[in-house]
Scaffold this motif. Structure first.
Motif, PDB file in Angstrom:
ATOM      1  N   ILE A 294       4.009   0.096   1.763  1.00  0.00           N
ATOM      2  CA  ILE A 294       4.363   1.101   2.777  1.00  0.00           C
ATOM      3  C   ILE A 294       5.753   1.653   2.488  1.00  0.00           C
ATOM      4  CG2 ILE A 294       4.855   1.425   5.227  1.00  0.00           C
ATOM      5  CD1 ILE A 294       2.664  -0.634   5.784  1.00  0.00           C
ATOM      6  N   TRP A 295       6.646   0.747   2.161  1.00  0.00           N
ATOM      7  CA  TRP A 295       8.028   1.194   1.893  1.00  0.00           C
ATOM      8  C   TRP A 295       8.085   2.096   0.672  1.00  0.00           C
ATOM      9  CZ3 TRP A 295      10.228  -4.431   2.577  1.00  0.00           C
ATOM     10  CH2 TRP A 295      10.284  -4.753   3.949  1.00  0.00           C
TER      11      TRP A 295
ATOM     12  N   ARG B  88       2.001  -5.588   1.458  1.00  0.00           N
ATOM     13  CA  ARG B  88       1.592  -4.371   2.160  1.00  0.00           C
ATOM     14  C   ARG B  88       2.820  -3.612   2.671  1.00  0.00           C
ATOM     15  NH1 ARG B  88      -2.855  -3.999   6.994  1.00  0.00           N
ATOM     16  NH2 ARG B  88      -2.996  -1.707   7.009  1.00  0.00           N
ATOM     17  N   LEU B  89       3.804  -4.427   3.194  1.00  0.00           N
ATOM     18  CA  LEU B  89       5.035  -3.769   3.638  1.00  0.00           C
ATOM     19  C   LEU B  89       5.742  -3.060   2.471  1.00  0.00           C
ATOM     20  CD1 LEU B  89       6.553  -6.487   6.063  1.00  0.00           C
ATOM     21  CD2 LEU B  89       5.734  -4.190   6.672  1.00  0.00           C
TER      22      LEU B  89
ATOM     23  N   ALA C 181       1.015  -9.791   3.673  1.00  0.00           N
ATOM     24  CA  ALA C 181       1.698  -8.902   4.617  1.00  0.00           C
ATOM     25  C   ALA C 181       2.950  -8.311   3.976  1.00  0.00           C
ATOM     26  CB  ALA C 181       2.059  -9.701   5.873  1.00  0.00           C
ATOM     27  N   MET C 182       3.689  -9.089   3.217  1.00  0.00           N
ATOM     28  CA  MET C 182       4.892  -8.587   2.536  1.00  0.00           C
ATOM     29  C   MET C 182       4.511  -7.555   1.478  1.00  0.00           C
ATOM     30  SD  MET C 182       7.437  -9.827   4.105  1.00  0.00           S
ATOM     31  CE  MET C 182       8.657  -9.253   2.953  1.00  0.00           C
TER      32      MET C 182
ATOM     33  N   VAL D 201      12.325  -9.339   8.632  1.00  0.00           N
ATOM     34  CA  VAL D 201      11.030 -10.067   8.697  1.00  0.00           C
ATOM     35  C   VAL D 201      11.254 -11.574   8.578  1.00  0.00           C
ATOM     36  CG1 VAL D 201       8.837 -10.436   7.541  1.00  0.00           C
ATOM     37  CG2 VAL D 201       9.722  -8.115   7.841  1.00  0.00           C
TER      38      VAL D 201
ATOM     39  N   ARG E 142      15.141  -1.848   1.922  1.00  0.00           N
ATOM     40  CA  ARG E 142      14.041  -2.811   1.833  1.00  0.00           C
ATOM     41  C   ARG E 142      14.560  -4.238   2.070  1.00  0.00           C
ATOM     42  NH1 ARG E 142      10.120  -1.067  -3.200  1.00  0.00           N
ATOM     43  NH2 ARG E 142       9.597   1.045  -2.431  1.00  0.00           N
TER      44      ARG E 142
ATOM     45  N   ARG F 166      15.238  -4.753   5.592  1.00  0.00           N
ATOM     46  CA  ARG F 166      14.003  -4.927   6.360  1.00  0.00           C
ATOM     47  C   ARG F 166      13.364  -6.289   6.089  1.00  0.00           C
ATOM     48  NH1 ARG F 166      12.005  -0.248   8.741  1.00  0.00           N
ATOM     49  NH2 ARG F 166      13.190   1.618   8.238  1.00  0.00           N
TER      50      ARG F 166
END
Length: 577
Positions: free
Chosen positions: A27-28, A23-24, A20-21, A45, A38, A41
């Motif tokens: 995206i970032w 993928r984030l 998940a990280m 999380v 980042r 963010r």
């Protein structure tokens, strides 16, 4: 297996977070977010994940603490319940997790609480029954400390106690009902009206009016016995009135239909019956006063009859006999005769068993004398119909019975004389003296008959001079064809005596000579009822010194002693004949 699955789930969780990280980050990157944003963010999380995990950890720790608290609480409850219920302390199994420990303890506590409630409920029901029974029976309740939980043993004992009290109640109810019914029946029969509160309550239809106590039972039993005694007294009074009325009827020669009609009158209660009889007796006594002379004469006849029934002698009759000569008929004279009649009736009633035994002895004594008379009759041997055997059995039976009857009479008389403090007389003699006199008279009669027989036999046994025959003839005394043989008896010898007349003719006489007297055989002893023994001289037999038998046994002993003398004399006479 569970550990492996949890480890896999933890590894999968880390992998999912990393993916998940990543993928984030992608995206970032595509968006073009700068590093500072980042980091910011990612911290957000991380904060969310840390908060979620911290919240979960906190909840689980709270659950663990709750379980531990529950374990402690259940353990305390369990210890208390085991102590109250009288059980052994509960022991947990080893190597159990906290959750398993809590579950086991909680289930055990629930089970013991249920048992405790059941015991308390059963105790409540039993104590209620026990209290009711104890109040009714005035008994002591079964003791169980209040506020405590009864054990199984205590509950069982209480149950047995209640069961025992229930049976006792049933038994007492039955006794109470029976006593009250008997009391009610007696009161109705006697016509008795209740006088005390106990009598009124005893016939009350309310069955719960009495407590079923031992004291109340004793009180009812005492009341019943008092009523029974009163009933007996009333019956006795009524019977005396009946007896008095009957006596007056007989004295006054009342018409039979009148007396029968009065006897058969419908009966009500005892009290009413007594009043009725008392009124009738008073009426008859009034009639009696008008017929004094006739009534007194009849009473005198009754007195003489009772004198005879009681076998009173002249000395016992003499004190009252003087009143028989009184011809001045008054109420006082009648009362004097009535009192004597009542005294004689009371004496006869008390002495009746002895008088009946004496009459029984007299009957057997008459039979004994009859057998003795038959035994002396030689013609009885001509009867071949079997009567001799029956006579012998009957005689033996009477001979055995007489001593027993005399002994029973002696015992009865001793008891009577001890209780009455006076001698029991029959025809002026004590009973045993009277019996002894009867035996003595019998012995004297036997001696008289025996002497008469001996005298007659002696007179007829004299030798007679032979009649002269013609010259040359010879007379020979005939020898009997049959001579009774005895044991060890030698053969008879004959002797001839010759005499010469003036014509040188001889006259001879032949005699039968028996050398010596034979011994008595067993058969002869049995026939004469005498035991074998030494011979008795004739002088001793004729001696005037003779013992006086006082009973059957003494008489038979005296008779046996003389039997050998009789046998000797009879044998001598036969030898001479």
């Amino acid at each position: 297996m569970s550990c492996r699955r949890s480890d896999a789930l933890a590894f999968s969780l880390v992998t999912d977070i990393n993916q998940a990280m990543a993928r984030l980050v992608d995206i970032w990157d595509s968006i073009g977010i700068m590093e500072d944003q980042r980091v910011e963010r990612m911290q957000t999380v991380k904060k969310h994940i840390d908060g979620l995990l911290h919240s979960m950890i906190k909840e689980e720790e709270a659950l663990r603490n709750c379980i531990k608290t529950s374990i402690i609480t259940c353990q305390k409850q369990l210890d208390t319940l085991c102590l109250e219920l009288g059980l052994e302390p509960y022991k947990l199994e080893e190597d159990l997790t906290v959750l398993q420990m809590e579950k086991n303890l909680r289930c055990r506590v629930d089970s013991l609480l249920k048992e405790k409630n059941e015991r308390l409920r059963e105790l409540s029901d039993l104590k209620k029954q026990d209290e009711e029974l104890c109040v009714t029976l005035c008994a002591t309740p079964y003791y169980i400390p209040s506020g405590s939980v009864p054990s199984r043993t205590q509950l069982q004992e209480l149950q047995e106690h209640v069961k025992k009290l229930s049976k006792e109640k049933e038994s007492r109810v039955k006794v109470f009902s029976g006593l009250r019914e008997d009391i009610r029946s007696l009161m109705d029969e006697m016509g008795h009206e209740p006088e005390s509160s106990l009598e009124r309550e005893s016939i009350c239809p309310d069955s719960d009016i009495f407590l079923l106590t031992h004291d109340n039972i004793k009180a009812l039993k005492l009341l019943l016995s008092q009523l029974e005694m009163k009933k007996e007294s009333l019956i006795s009074a009524r019977d005396k009135l009946k007896e008095r009325a009957t006596s007056l009827w007989n004295r006054l020669s009342c018409p039979e239909p009148e007396s029968e009609a009065f006897r058969e009158a419908a009966m009500s209660t005892l009290s009413d019956d007594i009043r009725r009889w008392r009124g009738y007796v008073e009426h008859l006594e009034e009639l009696q006063m008008a017929q004094l002379e006739e009534v007194v004469d009849k009473v005198r006849q009754e007195i003489v009859l009772l004198w005879d029934k009681c076998m009173l002698g002249s000395e016992q009759r003499e004190p009252f006999s003087v009143h028989f000569c009184d011809d001045h008929y008054t109420e006082e004279l009648l009362a004097l005769h009535d009192n004597e009649l009542l005294r004689l009736k009371a004496f006869y009633e008390a002495a009746q068993p002895i008088l009946e035994d004496l009459e029984n002895w007299k009957r057997n004594w008459t039979l004994f004398q009859e057998f003795e008379r038959k035994a002396a009759d030689p013609s009885r041997f001509s009867n071949r119909g079997g009567s001799l055997l029956k006579e012998s059995k009957d005689r033996a039976k009477v001979q055995k019975l007489l001593p027993k009857l005399e002994e029973e009479l002696r015992n009865r008389v001793e008891v009577w004389e001890k209780n009455q403090g006076t001698s029991f007389l029959v025809h002026g003699q004590r009973i045993m003296d009277y019996i002894s006199s009867q035996w003595e008279e019998h012995r004297l009669q036997k001696d008289k008959e025996k002497n008469e027989r001996m005298t007659k036999k002696t007179e007829t046994s004299q030798f007679k001079t032979p009649t002269k025959r013609a010259l040359g003839s010879t007379y020979t005394t005939p020898i009997p064809n049959k001579i009774k043989k005895m044991p060890n008896m030698p053969a008879p010898r004959t002797a001839t005596v010759s005499s010469t007349s003036s014509t040188s003719s001889s006259l001879s006489t032949t005699f039968v000579c028996v050398p010596g007297r034979p011994q008595l055989s067993a058969k002869r002893n049995k026939t004469t009822d005498a035991s074998s023994g030494p011979r008795v001289a004739l002088q001793e037999f004729n001696s005037d010194k003779k013992p006086v038998p006082i009973s059957y046994s003494a008489f038979t002993s005296d008779l046996s002693r003389k039997a050998n003398t009789d046998a000797f004399l009879n044998s001598t006479v036969k030898d001479m004949l």
